[in-house]
Design a protein around this motif. Structure first.
Motif, mmCIF file in Angstrom:
data_model
loop_
_atom_site.group_PDB
_atom_site.id
_atom_site.type_symbol
_atom_site.label_atom_id
_atom_site.label_comp_id
_atom_site.label_asym_id
_atom_site.label_seq_id
_atom_site.Cartn_x
_atom_site.Cartn_y
_atom_site.Cartn_z
ATOM 1 N N UNK A 176 0.831 -1.202 0.000
ATOM 2 C CA UNK A 176 0.000 0.000 0.000
ATOM 3 C C UNK A 176 0.865 1.250 0.000
ATOM 4 N N UNK A 177 1.948 1.197 0.741
ATOM 5 C CA UNK A 177 2.870 2.331 0.769
ATOM 6 C C UNK A 177 3.509 2.553 -0.601
ATOM 7 N N UNK A 178 3.873 1.457 -1.263
ATOM 8 C CA UNK A 178 4.417 1.578 -2.618
ATOM 9 C C UNK A 178 3.392 2.192 -3.567
ATOM 10 N N UNK A 179 2.151 1.758 -3.440
ATOM 11 C CA UNK A 179 1.097 2.324 -4.282
ATOM 12 C C UNK A 179 1.002 3.835 -4.108
ATOM 13 N N UNK A 180 1.032 4.283 -2.878
ATOM 14 C CA UNK A 180 0.851 5.702 -2.596
ATOM 15 C C UNK A 180 2.059 6.527 -3.001
ATOM 16 N N UNK A 181 3.257 5.988 -2.771
ATOM 17 C CA UNK A 181 4.468 6.771 -3.012
ATOM 18 C C UNK A 181 4.997 6.661 -4.439
ATOM 19 N N UNK A 182 4.916 5.449 -5.018
ATOM 20 C CA UNK A 182 5.566 5.223 -6.303
ATOM 21 C C UNK A 182 4.627 4.774 -7.415
ATOM 22 N N UNK A 183 3.392 4.461 -7.071
ATOM 23 C CA UNK A 183 2.427 4.127 -8.110
ATOM 24 C C UNK A 183 2.223 2.633 -8.296
ATOM 25 N N UNK A 184 1.262 2.313 -9.174
ATOM 26 C CA UNK A 184 0.841 0.929 -9.378
ATOM 27 C C UNK A 184 1.937 0.066 -9.983
ATOM 28 N N UNK B 251 5.197 0.114 -9.606
ATOM 29 C CA UNK B 251 6.162 -0.323 -8.593
ATOM 30 C C UNK B 251 5.542 -1.358 -7.665
ATOM 31 N N UNK B 252 4.288 -1.153 -7.296
ATOM 32 C CA UNK B 252 3.629 -2.107 -6.407
ATOM 33 C C UNK B 252 3.481 -3.465 -7.080
ATOM 34 N N UNK C 251 3.181 -7.231 -14.730
ATOM 35 C CA UNK C 251 3.673 -5.959 -15.256
ATOM 36 C C UNK C 251 2.504 -5.052 -15.624
ATOM 37 N N UNK C 252 2.777 -3.767 -15.622
ATOM 38 C CA UNK C 252 1.792 -2.769 -16.009
ATOM 39 C C UNK C 252 2.138 -2.239 -17.386
#
Length: 368
Positions: A197-205, A207-208, A217-218
């Protein structure tokens, strides 16, 4: 081959990372049914099996196609709640309350997902409303054995009664072995969920997802998530959300719920136990040669999850029975599959313990 999730228009706040006790219980049941898939859990499996009540063990066998072959969507019931935005419960009881909210059609189709050949990613007739689908379900259940057939007959005849049976069975499993395991695992899973969740908030989907698995992969240019698997499927978040559910007992299985009309779910492992020593060079050469054919790789994906007849494999791969038999012969000569007879059916299944000795990369590839 891959499973694609169309996330066009997905808002960041609709992506959630939440542990699920019911999903983890399904992993526990799978590990008990297929310990060869989970070399790092041998000690836990042995301990649980040694003290398991014989009546409960019999009930596990009765409905084991819900978790042995792969994992029924019944263990991710929040994904089927209308609105496609529900989250897992904090407790097993709360998760099972969500299971009770599924319609009879949802419940039956999810339970028969691996025994009747209905479309998974697209809408289609249900076993409760279509005689043809119902007949296929019973025929395929019969190939799995008399217990599976009786369970399927009971499920089709009286879904509410089967719901009650399943809930009581899960409660008994919780009392027998799962509550102790969950008391230890929930902290690890909660910590992983906080990290993602922290990765989502700080670095985006992107990275998460990279932290979830290198196989996920995105593709930002096309607005989709691509999950590298030996299988194909498509789904979309639409106006709903996306769930990421961590599992500790589930390595190496990386699963994607892509059922039509349900919220997409990535059920991903957070640990990788070590495997046993590799085979001899002669064995390795023979086995790698057998696995060098792409068709045999795809056959392995089926046989690693459950036993199949030659005709079932032929139907699944669009080939003739003699063609499938030739590939099975190569795999059997390499000592990678076993064959047994059950009534008029001859069933083939992969020796996952032997495959595990080839290395974690290959095992993870066919099981994810």
């Amino acid at each position: 081959m891959s499973v694609d999730i169309d996330i066009s228009g997905l808002r960041p706040e609709r992506v959630s990372v939440v542990p699920s006790p019911l999903a983890e219980l399904s992993m526990a049941l799978h590990a008990l049914a297929e310990p060869g898939h989970h070399p790092g859990l041998q000690g836990w499996v042995t301990g649980v099996t040694a003290r398991l009540d014989s009546h409960l063990a019999d009930r596990m066998c009765e409905a084991d196609f819900l978790w042995r072959t792969t994992f029924s969507d019944l263990f991710l019931p929040y994904a089927g709640i209308p609105g496609r935005a529900a989250l897992p419960g904090a407790t097993l009881a709360e998760d099972m309350d969500l299971l009770d909210k599924l319609s009879d059609e949802q419940f039956v189709d999810a339970a028969l997902e691996f025994t009747c050949a209905t479309c998974y990613s697209t809408p289609g007739p249900t076993a409760l409303s279509d005689a043809g689908v119902r007949g296929r379900a019973l025929e395929r259940a019969a190939a799995r054995g008399p217990r599976q057939l009786r369970f399927t007959e009971r499920l089709l005849a009286d879904p509410p009664r089967t719901r009650a049976w399943l809930r009581q069975f899960l409660q008994d499993c919780d009392e027998a072995f799962f509550s102790d395991a969950w008391s230890r695992l929930r902290h690890q899973l909660a910590a992983d969920a906080r990290h993602k969740t922290d990765l989502l908030r700080r670095k985006g989907l992107a990275e998460a997802l990279a932290a979830v698995s290198p196989a996920v992969t995105l593709d930002g240019t096309k607005g989709r998530i691509v999950v590298d698997k030996l299988g194909e499927g498509r789904t979309a978040t639409g106006d709903g959300g996306l769930l990421l559910v961590p599992t500790s007992l589930g390595w190496p299985h990386l699963m994607v719920l892509h059922r039509h009309g349900w919220q997409p779910v990535l059920h991903y492992p957070v640990a990788s136990p070590e495997l046993s020593a590799p085979p001899s060079l002669e064995q390795l050469t023979l086995r790698m040669t057998a696995l060098s054919h792409p068709v045999r790789m795809r056959i392995c994906r089926h046989l690693a999850r459950s036993a199949y007849t030659t005709s079932e494999l032929a139907q699944a791969h669009g080939m003739t029975a003699p063609e499938i038999s030739r590939h099975l012969g190569v795999l059997k000569k390499a000592g990678l599959i076993t064959t047994r007879r059950r009534g008029r059916y001859v069933l083939h299944q992969m020796d996952v313990t032997a495959v595990a000795r080839l290395g974690s990369d290959f095992l993870e590839g066919i099981l994810r």
